[in-house]
Design a protein around this motif. Structure first.
Motif, PDB file in Angstrom:
ATOM      1  N   ASP A  80       0.785  -1.337  -0.074  1.00 14.32           N
ATOM      2  CA  ASP A  80       0.230   0.069  -0.032  1.00 14.32           C
ATOM      3  C   ASP A  80       0.592   1.435   0.372  1.00 14.32           C
ATOM      4  O   ASP A  80       0.334   2.494  -0.268  1.00 14.32           O
ATOM      5  CB  ASP A  80      -1.019  -0.100   1.424  1.00 14.32           C
ATOM      6  CG  ASP A  80      -2.102  -0.806   0.557  1.00 14.32           C
ATOM      7  OD1 ASP A  80      -2.154  -1.667   0.044  1.00 14.32           O
ATOM      8  OD2 ASP A  80      -2.919  -1.362   2.086  1.00 14.32           O
ATOM      9  N   SER A  81       2.000   1.056   0.600  1.00 15.94           N
ATOM     10  CA  SER A  81       3.001   2.356   0.561  1.00 15.94           C
ATOM     11  C   SER A  81       3.766   2.636  -0.785  1.00 15.94           C
ATOM     12  O   SER A  81       4.058   3.662  -1.456  1.00 15.94           O
ATOM     13  CB  SER A  81       4.067   2.394   1.677  1.00 15.94           C
ATOM     14  OG  SER A  81       3.221   1.684   3.208  1.00 15.94           O
ATOM     15  N   VAL A  82       3.980   1.874  -1.020  1.00 17.44           N
ATOM     16  CA  VAL A  82       4.424   1.429  -2.731  1.00 17.44           C
ATOM     17  C   VAL A  82       3.515   2.454  -3.705  1.00 17.44           C
ATOM     18  O   VAL A  82       4.031   2.833  -4.506  1.00 17.44           O
ATOM     19  CB  VAL A  82       4.803   0.260  -3.141  1.00 17.44           C
ATOM     20  CG1 VAL A  82       5.493   0.029  -4.639  1.00 17.44           C
ATOM     21  CG2 VAL A  82       6.347  -0.347  -2.130  1.00 17.44           C
ATOM     22  N   ALA A  83       2.287   2.083  -3.719  1.00 17.92           N
ATOM     23  CA  ALA A  83       1.045   2.579  -4.531  1.00 17.92           C
ATOM     24  C   ALA A  83       1.162   3.563  -4.264  1.00 17.92           C
ATOM     25  O   ALA A  83       0.961   4.380  -4.990  1.00 17.92           O
ATOM     26  CB  ALA A  83      -0.298   1.598  -4.398  1.00 17.92           C
ATOM     27  N   VAL A  84       1.116   4.203  -3.104  1.00 17.67           N
ATOM     28  CA  VAL A  84       1.240   5.928  -2.944  1.00 17.67           C
ATOM     29  C   VAL A  84       2.534   6.000  -3.206  1.00 17.67           C
ATOM     30  O   VAL A  84       2.240   7.438  -3.997  1.00 17.67           O
ATOM     31  CB  VAL A  84       0.415   6.323  -1.420  1.00 17.67           C
ATOM     32  CG1 VAL A  84       0.844   7.448  -1.315  1.00 17.67           C
ATOM     33  CG2 VAL A  84      -1.168   5.204  -0.459  1.00 17.67           C
ATOM     34  N   LEU A  85       3.552   5.523  -2.831  1.00 20.85           N
ATOM     35  CA  LEU A  85       4.776   6.660  -3.318  1.00 20.85           C
ATOM     36  C   LEU A  85       4.696   6.346  -5.113  1.00 20.85           C
ATOM     37  O   LEU A  85       4.312   7.613  -5.974  1.00 20.85           O
ATOM     38  CB  LEU A  85       6.451   5.842  -3.555  1.00 20.85           C
ATOM     39  CG  LEU A  85       6.318   5.844  -1.848  1.00 20.85           C
ATOM     40  CD1 LEU A  85       6.958   5.061  -1.207  1.00 20.85           C
ATOM     41  CD2 LEU A  85       6.843   7.086  -1.525  1.00 20.85           C
ATOM     42  N   ARG A  86       4.172   5.639  -5.817  1.00 22.82           N
ATOM     43  CA  ARG A  86       4.126   5.091  -7.538  1.00 22.82           C
ATOM     44  C   ARG A  86       2.798   6.490  -7.121  1.00 22.82           C
ATOM     45  O   ARG A  86       3.335   7.250  -8.613  1.00 22.82           O
ATOM     46  CB  ARG A  86       3.648   4.033  -6.968  1.00 22.82           C
ATOM     47  CG  ARG A  86       4.528   2.830  -7.963  1.00 22.82           C
ATOM     48  CD  ARG A  86       4.166   1.781  -8.378  1.00 22.82           C
ATOM     49  NE  ARG A  86       4.992   0.663  -8.363  1.00 22.82           N
ATOM     50  CZ  ARG A  86       5.321  -0.420  -8.271  1.00 22.82           C
ATOM     51  NH1 ARG A  86       4.312  -0.909  -7.735  1.00 22.82           N
ATOM     52  NH2 ARG A  86       6.201  -0.964  -7.913  1.00 22.82           N
ATOM     53  N   ARG A  87       1.690   6.717  -7.038  1.00 19.05           N
ATOM     54  CA  ARG A  87       0.897   8.273  -7.652  1.00 19.05           C
ATOM     55  C   ARG A  87       1.719   8.925  -6.975  1.00 19.05           C
ATOM     56  O   ARG A  87       1.411  10.063  -8.221  1.00 19.05           O
ATOM     57  CB  ARG A  87      -0.576   8.048  -6.847  1.00 19.05           C
ATOM     58  CG  ARG A  87      -1.450   8.513  -7.064  1.00 19.05           C
ATOM     59  CD  ARG A  87      -2.543   7.944  -6.162  1.00 19.05           C
ATOM     60  NE  ARG A  87      -2.560   8.560  -4.958  1.00 19.05           N
ATOM     61  CZ  ARG A  87      -2.270   9.038  -3.896  1.00 19.05           C
ATOM     62  NH1 ARG A  87      -2.271  10.961  -4.772  1.00 19.05           N
ATOM     63  NH2 ARG A  87      -2.018   9.085  -2.735  1.00 19.05           N
ATOM     64  N   LYS A  88       2.463   8.993  -6.147  1.00 15.32           N
ATOM     65  CA  LYS A  88       2.696  10.653  -5.742  1.00 15.32           C
ATOM     66  C   LYS A  88       3.916  10.471  -6.938  1.00 15.32           C
ATOM     67  O   LYS A  88       3.645  12.185  -6.807  1.00 15.32           O
ATOM     68  CB  LYS A  88       3.494  10.499  -4.565  1.00 15.32           C
ATOM     69  CG  LYS A  88       3.723  12.036  -3.866  1.00 15.32           C
ATOM     70  CD  LYS A  88       2.457  12.538  -3.951  1.00 15.32           C
ATOM     71  CE  LYS A  88       2.635  13.980  -3.173  1.00 15.32           C
ATOM     72  NZ  LYS A  88       1.770  14.976  -2.564  1.00 15.32           N
ATOM     73  N   LEU A  89       4.349   9.644  -7.387  1.00 16.18           N
ATOM     74  CA  LEU A  89       6.007  10.726  -8.345  1.00 16.18           C
ATOM     75  C   LEU A  89       5.076  10.435  -9.889  1.00 16.18           C
ATOM     76  O   LEU A  89       5.690  11.775  -9.836  1.00 16.18           O
ATOM     77  CB  LEU A  89       6.468   8.703  -8.238  1.00 16.18           C
ATOM     78  CG  LEU A  89       7.699   9.354  -9.015  1.00 16.18           C
ATOM     79  CD1 LEU A  89       8.737  10.193  -9.143  1.00 16.18           C
ATOM     80  CD2 LEU A  89       9.007   8.117  -8.970  1.00 16.18           C
ATOM     81  N   ALA A  90       4.088  10.248  -9.764  1.00 18.31           N
ATOM     82  CA  ALA A  90       3.332   9.930 -11.561  1.00 18.31           C
ATOM     83  C   ALA A  90       2.719  11.749 -11.472  1.00 18.31           C
ATOM     84  O   ALA A  90       2.772  12.301 -11.904  1.00 18.31           O
ATOM     85  CB  ALA A  90       2.692   9.221 -11.159  1.00 18.31           C
ATOM     86  N   GLU A  91       2.083  12.140 -10.066  1.00 17.03           N
ATOM     87  CA  GLU A  91       1.516  13.348  -9.956  1.00 17.03           C
ATOM     88  C   GLU A  91       2.772  14.421 -10.402  1.00 17.03           C
ATOM     89  O   GLU A  91       2.595  15.519 -10.789  1.00 17.03           O
ATOM     90  CB  GLU A  91       1.218  13.669  -8.476  1.00 17.03           C
ATOM     91  CG  GLU A  91       0.525  14.608  -8.123  1.00 17.03           C
ATOM     92  CD  GLU A  91      -0.403  14.631  -7.009  1.00 17.03           C
ATOM     93  OE1 GLU A  91       0.375  15.591  -5.544  1.00 17.03           O
ATOM     94  OE2 GLU A  91      -0.476  14.262  -6.405  1.00 17.03           O
ATOM     95  N   VAL A  92       3.697  14.044  -9.294  1.00 18.63           N
ATOM     96  CA  VAL A  92       4.883  15.050  -9.167  1.00 18.63           C
ATOM     97  C   VAL A  92       5.183  15.405 -10.812  1.00 18.63           C
ATOM     98  O   VAL A  92       5.677  16.103 -11.598  1.00 18.63           O
ATOM     99  CB  VAL A  92       6.200  14.625  -8.605  1.00 18.63           C
ATOM    100  CG1 VAL A  92       7.127  15.763  -8.611  1.00 18.63           C
ATOM    101  CG2 VAL A  92       5.600  14.592  -6.670  1.00 18.63           C
ATOM    102  N   ASP A  93       5.826  14.201 -11.427  1.00 21.95           N
ATOM    103  CA  ASP A  93       6.340  13.922 -13.066  1.00 21.95           C
ATOM    104  C   ASP A  93       5.111  15.031 -13.493  1.00 21.95           C
ATOM    105  O   ASP A  93       6.200  15.866 -14.555  1.00 21.95           O
ATOM    106  CB  ASP A  93       6.578  12.434 -13.120  1.00 21.95           C
ATOM    107  CG  ASP A  93       7.778  12.285 -12.897  1.00 21.95           C
ATOM    108  OD1 ASP A  93       8.464  12.595 -11.751  1.00 21.95           O
ATOM    109  OD2 ASP A  93       7.379  10.341 -12.780  1.00 21.95           O
ATOM    110  N   GLY A  94       3.860  14.375 -13.277  1.00 21.70           N
ATOM    111  CA  GLY A  94       3.279  15.561 -13.616  1.00 21.70           C
ATOM    112  C   GLY A  94       3.304  16.995 -13.879  1.00 21.70           C
ATOM    113  O   GLY A  94       2.962  17.867 -14.794  1.00 21.70           O
TER     114      GLY A  94
END
Length: 134
Positions: A80-94
């Protein structure tokens, strides 16, 4: 330790700790008089919360990290933490892509403005050059 002690060690306020408790992130024990008592593990939890907030995570995003920290000793290793990290990283990349686009547009406008400023006026004017606007 009491709430004031934890607040001081964590570099926050008692009010903030009570808010974290309301959010289900911090778990104090209660003594016989009803005072909140915190163990050393809660200090680590508060540090984790504060570091995640500092990089832009919201309270809902932080919950999986706290649960993982309690279960494994590290807040970043659970699915679950990894999923949040992935989502946040995609948000930052955007956001970085948007900022790069804004930067390019500003650079283009500045380049055009400087080029226009360095070009002499095309039509003669009776106004002296130092006061003339093109």
């Amino acid at each position: 330790m009491l709430i004031g002690e934890l607040a001081e060690l964590a570099g926050t306020s008692a009010r903030t700790l009570r808010y974290y408790e309301e959010q289900g992130l911090v778990r104090p024990q209660r003594d016989t008089h009803g005072y909140r008592q915190y163990d050393e593990a809660e200090l680590k939890v508060v540090h984790e919360i504060r570091s995640l907030l500092a990089v832009g995570f919201g309270m809902d995003d932080i919950k999986p990290f706290v649960e993982c920290l309690r279960a494994t000793g590290s807040g970043h290793v659970c699915p679950d933490s990894v999923a949040v990290l992935r989502r946040k990283l995609a948000e930052v990349d955007g956001l970085l892509a948007e900022l790069a686009d804004v930067r390019l547009r500003l650079h283009t406008q500045l380049t055009q403005a400087l080029a226009h400023r360095e070009t002499p006026c095309s039509s003669p004017s009776p106004t002296p050059p130092s006061t003339r606007s093109c």
